[in-house]
Design an enzyme around this catalytic site. Sequence first.
Site, PDB file in Angstrom:
ATOM      1  N   THR A 183       0.867  -1.182   0.000  1.00 34.20           N
ATOM      2  CA  THR A 183       0.000   0.000   0.000  1.00 34.20           C
ATOM      3  C   THR A 183       0.899   1.226   0.000  1.00 34.20           C
ATOM      4  O   THR A 183       2.072   1.143   0.364  1.00 34.20           O
ATOM      5  CB  THR A 183      -0.878   0.037   1.253  1.00 34.20           C
ATOM      6  OG1 THR A 183      -0.013   0.105   2.394  1.00 34.20           O
ATOM      7  CG2 THR A 183      -1.748  -1.198   1.354  1.00 34.20           C
ATOM      8  N   TRP A 444     -20.103  16.457   9.401  1.00 36.27           N
ATOM      9  CA  TRP A 444     -19.063  16.181   8.426  1.00 36.27           C
ATOM     10  C   TRP A 444     -19.198  17.054   7.182  1.00 36.27           C
ATOM     11  O   TRP A 444     -20.291  17.187   6.631  1.00 36.27           O
ATOM     12  CB  TRP A 444     -19.136  14.718   7.982  1.00 36.27           C
ATOM     13  CG  TRP A 444     -18.633  13.769   9.010  1.00 36.27           C
ATOM     14  CD1 TRP A 444     -18.110  14.087  10.235  1.00 36.27           C
ATOM     15  CD2 TRP A 444     -18.599  12.347   8.912  1.00 36.27           C
ATOM     16  NE1 TRP A 444     -17.759  12.947  10.906  1.00 36.27           N
ATOM     17  CE2 TRP A 444     -18.046  11.859  10.123  1.00 36.27           C
ATOM     18  CE3 TRP A 444     -18.965  11.431   7.937  1.00 36.27           C
ATOM     19  CZ2 TRP A 444     -17.861  10.503  10.365  1.00 36.27           C
ATOM     20  CZ3 TRP A 444     -18.782  10.085   8.177  1.00 36.27           C
ATOM     21  CH2 TRP A 444     -18.230   9.619   9.378  1.00 36.27           C
TER      22      TRP A 444
END
Length: 543
Positions: A183, A444
């Site tokens: 990753t 958010w």
Amino acid sequence: MRGLMMDYPLTLPPLLDRAEQLFGYREIVTRRPDRSVHRYQIADFVDRSRRLAVALQDLGVTRGDRIATLGWNHQQHLEAYFGIPAAGAVLHTLNLRLHPDDISYIANHAGDRIILVDDTLLPLLERFHSALSTEHIIVMSQGDKPELPRGMLDYEELLAAADPARYSPPLLQEQDAAAMCYTSGTTGMPKGVLYSHRSMVLHAMALAMADLFAIGESTSYLPVVPMFHVNSWGTPFSCVMMGAKQVLPGLNLDPASICELLAQENVTTTAGVPTIWLSILEHLDENPDKYDLSALELMLVGGAAAPPSMIEAFESRHGLNVVHAWGMTETSPLGSVSHVGPHHENASADERLALRAKQGRMAPLVEIRAMNDGEAVPWNGTSSGELEVRGPWVASEYFDSEQGAEFFTDDGWFRTGDIVTIDSDGYIEIRDRAKDVIKSGGEWISSIALENALMGHPSITEAAVIAIRHPKWIERPLAVIVTGDATPPTLAEIRTYLEPYFAAWWLPDAVEVVDQIPRTSTGKFKKRDLRKQFDGYQLPETD
Ligand code: AMP
């Protein structure tokens, strides 16, 4: 009662046999560093892949050994994609855009025994070679044989000396490891994902499906996605499985070189990250009649959010079909693809664009849920939660790593770290990375939604939105933009531009102009670096 079907292991070597039997005539084209074009056919490719397997076995490679590559997209790299697993070993693609210290960390962590490296990348290798514990270095050159540093092996000489008739496929089980990728390390140290033969075969089949990447014998496929990024999205395996023509662009990735190849090789399908397509869009805008791209049916975009303005611009200005896909290293990477299905055939142009800008619907066999506070949120297009996935090509754990256990749930799902909504038709929309979301007054704000809208502003070429600490609201959005204009747009102008699309409290409190936005080696905004750059930033007074 058990079914009475064969327990046939899903492994990669039979794909080579099939390609040889059915598609020996099909071309593989590589643009070399000197810009000349190399062509050969699948029959030669299969022969050379088997030679590589034999040569590796002669060097003592055995089942499960990790063999690394450090290379651009080209014919020899493709041979390594098949030759290494065909030797029973594990193909480990190293990301050449990482810092040398990170590359050597990853190669040593993986325990790579051999590295295959492009001759053009020898200067890069030189920077971390001494830190490696590999036994052999094999140099792939695409021109005249270079002067090799002492002890290094020449790829072409190894292949010439190997007898393909000596190749016999190792006794592989489908759960044996075939490849690994690390990753990019946006959440801590890079972590190894270890793909099995079975996961790769199933993934290659899925990519080929009509409603996914639609790869078939008549496809001419150009991956701009590097072969060191999640196996070039797994497409090379699918192309060989299905007999597609492959057009490998090498290291010349400037928009003119890509457009030339797209036109010359009658490319039907291509794939890349948004940054690439943004630069190609600009190039096509400047040269509207230069290239005949009439063969091009599908431009896949993924790896980061594709701005709707870009999808729209390709279609309206150049008649080109951009299709948005989502995935991760941990998901091989295919997760979802945003095709507009027949149930939306009556949708307006705006509605269709809104759907195409979402990350799409999951591939068959990949299951999803969006979790918030331990509960799966409803599929209503507004409730958001962290996307979790499971399926036959999703990682079940990381390679030899103490890290990362928290990404795998006790009930067998992988936590992606992406905050999404899922609508009633199953279209996923990524609102943010969990760590990038802006929490203003407990609510958010999606940085991606703001960025997508900002990138539709005529004066803004790139935009990233990050959270800045705020005494009252905890966090507020700062828009960091790149503009080609001598007089950049003001905060007031930007807020007015965004106002129709967002609640007032979503609008950025400040705008900063930069020359460029830092990006990761795989084309994503490096928000961590931006946050560092603007650490301690003072927002203007607001209520
Ligand atoms: P990587 O493992 O480097 O491919 O990164 C995977 C991450 O890239 C995902 O978890 C997403 O955050 C991001 N990503 C991939 N595709 C998309 C997309 N189409 N839209 C938004 N983000 C994406």
